[in-house]
Design a protein around this motif. Sequence first.
Motif, short mmCIF file in Angstrom:
data_model
loop_
_atom_site.label_atom_id
_atom_site.label_comp_id
_atom_site.label_asym_id
_atom_site.label_seq_id
_atom_site.Cartn_x
_atom_site.Cartn_y
_atom_site.Cartn_z
N LEU A 1 0.82 -1.21 0.00
CA LEU A 1 0.00 0.00 0.00
C LEU A 1 0.86 1.26 0.00
O LEU A 1 0.52 2.27 -0.63
CB LEU A 1 -0.94 0.01 1.21
CG LEU A 1 -2.02 -1.07 1.26
CD1 LEU A 1 -2.78 -0.98 2.59
CD2 LEU A 1 -2.98 -0.96 0.09
N SER A 2 2.00 1.19 0.70
CA SER A 2 2.90 2.34 0.78
C SER A 2 3.56 2.66 -0.55
O SER A 2 4.11 3.75 -0.72
CB SER A 2 3.99 2.08 1.84
OG SER A 2 3.42 1.96 3.13
N SER A 3 3.52 1.72 -1.49
CA SER A 3 4.13 1.98 -2.80
C SER A 3 3.31 2.95 -3.64
O SER A 3 3.83 3.56 -4.58
CB SER A 3 4.33 0.66 -3.56
OG SER A 3 3.08 0.12 -3.97
N PHE A 4 2.02 3.13 -3.31
CA PHE A 4 1.21 4.08 -4.08
C PHE A 4 0.38 5.02 -3.20
O PHE A 4 -0.25 5.94 -3.71
CB PHE A 4 0.29 3.35 -5.07
CG PHE A 4 -0.57 2.28 -4.48
CD1 PHE A 4 -1.80 2.55 -3.92
CD2 PHE A 4 -0.14 0.95 -4.49
CE1 PHE A 4 -2.58 1.56 -3.38
CE2 PHE A 4 -0.92 -0.07 -3.96
CZ PHE A 4 -2.15 0.23 -3.40
N TRP A 5 0.36 4.82 -1.89
CA TRP A 5 -0.33 5.73 -0.98
C TRP A 5 0.64 6.24 0.07
O TRP A 5 1.67 5.61 0.36
CB TRP A 5 -1.46 5.00 -0.24
CG TRP A 5 -2.73 4.87 -1.02
CD1 TRP A 5 -3.11 5.59 -2.12
CD2 TRP A 5 -3.79 3.93 -0.76
NE1 TRP A 5 -4.35 5.17 -2.55
CE2 TRP A 5 -4.78 4.16 -1.74
CE3 TRP A 5 -4.00 2.95 0.20
CZ2 TRP A 5 -5.97 3.44 -1.78
CZ3 TRP A 5 -5.17 2.22 0.16
CH2 TRP A 5 -6.16 2.46 -0.82
N THR A 6 0.30 7.36 0.67
CA THR A 6 1.07 7.91 1.79
C THR A 6 0.40 7.49 3.08
O THR A 6 -0.73 7.92 3.37
CB THR A 6 1.12 9.45 1.70
OG1 THR A 6 1.62 9.83 0.42
CG2 THR A 6 2.02 10.02 2.79
N LEU A 7 1.06 6.62 3.83
CA LEU A 7 0.52 6.13 5.09
C LEU A 7 1.22 6.84 6.24
O LEU A 7 2.42 6.70 6.44
CB LEU A 7 0.72 4.61 5.21
CG LEU A 7 0.18 3.75 4.06
CD1 LEU A 7 0.36 2.27 4.38
CD2 LEU A 7 -1.28 4.06 3.77
N GLU A 8 0.43 7.59 6.99
CA GLU A 8 0.98 8.38 8.09
C GLU A 8 0.54 7.74 9.41
O GLU A 8 -0.66 7.50 9.62
CB GLU A 8 0.46 9.82 8.01
CG GLU A 8 0.79 10.49 6.69
CD GLU A 8 -0.04 11.74 6.43
OE1 GLU A 8 -1.08 11.92 7.12
OE2 GLU A 8 0.33 12.52 5.53
N ASP A 9 1.50 7.45 10.29
CA ASP A 9 1.16 6.83 11.57
C ASP A 9 0.14 7.66 12.32
O ASP A 9 0.22 8.89 12.39
CB ASP A 9 2.41 6.65 12.43
CG ASP A 9 3.30 5.51 11.94
OD1 ASP A 9 2.78 4.62 11.25
OD2 ASP A 9 4.50 5.53 12.24
N ASP A 10 -0.85 6.98 12.89
CA ASP A 10 -1.94 7.61 13.63
C ASP A 10 -2.01 6.91 14.98
O ASP A 10 -2.16 5.69 15.04
CB ASP A 10 -3.25 7.45 12.84
CG ASP A 10 -4.42 8.20 13.47
OD1 ASP A 10 -4.52 8.22 14.70
OD2 ASP A 10 -5.25 8.73 12.71
N HIS A 11 -1.93 7.66 16.05
CA HIS A 11 -1.89 7.07 17.38
C HIS A 11 -3.28 6.92 17.99
O HIS A 11 -3.41 6.78 19.21
CB HIS A 11 -0.98 7.89 18.29
CG HIS A 11 0.43 7.95 17.82
ND1 HIS A 11 1.24 6.82 17.75
CD2 HIS A 11 1.17 8.97 17.32
CE1 HIS A 11 2.43 7.16 17.27
NE2 HIS A 11 2.41 8.46 16.99
N HIS A 12 -4.29 6.91 17.13
CA HIS A 12 -5.66 6.68 17.57
C HIS A 12 -5.75 5.36 18.32
O HIS A 12 -5.16 4.35 17.93
CB HIS A 12 -6.57 6.63 16.32
CG HIS A 12 -7.98 6.26 16.60
ND1 HIS A 12 -8.86 7.07 17.27
CD2 HIS A 12 -8.69 5.15 16.26
CE1 HIS A 12 -10.04 6.48 17.35
NE2 HIS A 12 -9.97 5.31 16.74
#
Length: 346
Positions: free
Chosen positions: A232-243
Amino acid sequence: MTPYDDSAAQAVSTASRPVLIDGFGRAVTYLRVSVTDRCDLRCVYCMSEHMTFLPKADVLSLEELDHLASAFVTMGVRKLRLTGGEPLVRKGFMTLVERLSRHLRSGALDELTLTTNGAQLERYADDLARHGVRRINVSLDTLKPGLFRSLTRGGDLARVIAGIDAVQAAGIAVKLNAVALKADNAAELPELIRWAHGRGCEITLIETMPLGEVEQDRTDQFLSLKDVRRDLSSFWTLEDDHHATGGPARYVRVAETGGRLGFITPLSHNFCEACNRVRLTCTGTLHTCLGREDASDLRAVIRAGASDADLERAILAAIGGKPKGHDFQIAAARPAVTRHMSTTGG
């Protein structure tokens, strides 16, 4: 059996209640209660096609379910999730929800919620909202009607989507749960995530768990979510969320969709270090770990006419024995535990 008297609990502040602390210093504040082992679907990774269900006498009555759940609330549990099997097929289920909702009104409980396959949701959406349910989890592994029918052994995808529509219209937030299956939905996961986020739903991906004997070899279906996240990280920007919701998921925010995505990884990344939850089955068996064969029989305690103090002592003893972590290994020849998820409480 004497009904559980929680009038005192409603008058006592949270700070003065006993706190359920296990032997590793973890506070238990989250109880998952299975109200039935029965289900109107037969998902291939969860149940055998021809299940033998429990006799009625073994299953807790609605009054007993209320009794036990209320005891945990009195002892400091703040989140209560009703599960199954499929909870909405339990006769009288909305009566139980209505009774437990008193703990929301008193402030003793922060959240009353449920996990469902969604097939019965449309008819119950308004009642759930009226009784204070503000968020639910719906299990949905695919948007392809044929694959959905195959994975659930006969389920109707349109009914589930209609149920999601109904609860959202009633003001209930929906989080989707999708089991990642290498041979079935792996390629579809990005589209499922886009669809969920487009509807304003969170979605959590889950690795298949080795609970109970099923016809399929789970080794063939296991898909590491480490690999999924990398892809998924190869085409989306995944930002850590501490939810944090009190569950085992780790979250990211997908910049391109604006939605939250969770990963539950019992096999590729152990999530036990901060475990705050225990499970009560529909037979009154308390499991303090999903992946261990530990069990404490609370049904026997209440059916023997135990006092509230006796019940609290039994619960405290069980929590004190909560293990440090689970024993899940996908490559093992047999499941980590023999009980099915439908019996344990999903």
